[in-house]
Design a protein around this motif. Structure first.
Motif, PDB file in Angstrom:
ATOM      1  N   GLN A   1       0.834  -1.202   0.000  1.00 39.71           N
ATOM      2  CA  GLN A   1       0.000   0.000   0.000  1.00 39.71           C
ATOM      3  C   GLN A   1       0.869   1.252   0.000  1.00 39.71           C
ATOM      4  O   GLN A   1       0.542   2.242  -0.646  1.00 39.71           O
ATOM      5  CB  GLN A   1      -0.947   0.007   1.199  1.00 39.71           C
ATOM      6  CG  GLN A   1      -2.083  -0.965   1.054  1.00 39.71           C
ATOM      7  CD  GLN A   1      -2.969  -1.026   2.285  1.00 39.71           C
ATOM      8  OE1 GLN A   1      -2.552  -0.699   3.391  1.00 39.71           O
ATOM      9  NE2 GLN A   1      -4.201  -1.468   2.084  1.00 39.71           N
TER      10      GLN A   1
ATOM     11  N   GLU B   1       1.973   2.257  -3.568  1.00 39.26           N
ATOM     12  CA  GLU B   1       0.955   2.388  -4.611  1.00 39.26           C
ATOM     13  C   GLU B   1       1.079   3.670  -5.413  1.00 39.26           C
ATOM     14  O   GLU B   1       0.756   3.705  -6.591  1.00 39.26           O
ATOM     15  CB  GLU B   1      -0.453   2.286  -4.019  1.00 39.26           C
ATOM     16  CG  GLU B   1      -0.845   0.882  -3.653  1.00 39.26           C
ATOM     17  CD  GLU B   1      -2.236   0.782  -3.075  1.00 39.26           C
ATOM     18  OE1 GLU B   1      -2.910   1.824  -2.858  1.00 39.26           O
ATOM     19  OE2 GLU B   1      -2.664  -0.351  -2.821  1.00 39.26           O
TER      20      GLU B   1
ATOM     21  N   CYS C   1       0.125  -5.952  -7.401  1.00 38.72           N
ATOM     22  CA  CYS C   1      -0.016  -4.789  -6.527  1.00 38.72           C
ATOM     23  C   CYS C   1      -0.137  -5.138  -5.050  1.00 38.72           C
ATOM     24  O   CYS C   1       0.141  -4.294  -4.189  1.00 38.72           O
ATOM     25  CB  CYS C   1      -1.209  -3.944  -6.962  1.00 38.72           C
ATOM     26  SG  CYS C   1      -2.776  -4.868  -6.954  1.00 38.72           S
ATOM     27  N   ASP C   2      -0.524  -6.354  -4.727  1.00 37.86           N
ATOM     28  CA  ASP C   2      -0.651  -6.779  -3.326  1.00 37.86           C
ATOM     29  C   ASP C   2       0.544  -7.595  -2.857  1.00 37.86           C
ATOM     30  O   ASP C   2       0.601  -7.986  -1.693  1.00 37.86           O
ATOM     31  CB  ASP C   2      -1.919  -7.619  -3.127  1.00 37.86           C
ATOM     32  CG  ASP C   2      -3.182  -6.835  -3.346  1.00 37.86           C
ATOM     33  OD1 ASP C   2      -3.216  -5.647  -2.973  1.00 37.86           O
ATOM     34  OD2 ASP C   2      -4.148  -7.404  -3.885  1.00 37.86           O
TER      35      ASP C   2
END
Length: 139
Positions: A7, A10, A97-98
């Motif tokens: 996060q 990002e 992305c995670d």
């Protein structure tokens, strides 16, 4: 921790650089210490297979440029093509992305599937007909 790390990056700008060791350290391996890996043909973009890596298999892949997986059924390392000759050479690797999936673009020599088919995804679902169709010839 891994979720917070991913996060936090990002909003990174295009071409920002992150230390590989730090990103790998924050990948989200499951309870068995494994992370799913998708192998994609670099030329055709076909998805060839999905397998698993633990941190050692990931390190070996990065060090050698040859795809090394963790076999859950045999409980051992598996270098793609070591016995069949149907090798996969790493061209590029990316993380989602995670941080819980790895995508590897590879040069595939020979069949990707143990059945001798070009891809492990040879069972095409046809919901309108209520059937699954086998595509691709086994060698």
């Amino acid at each position: 921790m891994a979720k917070a790390f991913f996060q936090s990056i990002e909003n990174s700008a295009h071409n920002d650089r992150l230390p590989l060791a730090e990103v790998v350290e924050n990948l989200s391996f499951n309870e068995q210490g494994l992370i799913p890996v998708i192998a994609q043909d670099v030329s055709s973009k076909a998805v060839l297979m999905q397998a698993w890596m633990n941190s050692t298999a990931l390190d070996r892949t990065l060090a050698t440029g040859r795809m090394v997986y963790w076999s859950r059924s045999r409980n051992c390392f598996w270098e793609k093509g070591a016995t069949s000759g149907h090798t996969q050479t790493l061209v590029s690797m990316s993380f989602d992305c995670d941080g819980d999936v790895i995508l590897c673009q590879v040069n595939q020599q020979g069949a990707a599937c143990h059945t001798g088919r070009p891809s492990c995804f040879y069972l095409a679902v046809k919901p309108e007909q209520g059937e699954v169709v086998v595509i691709g010839e086994a060698s």
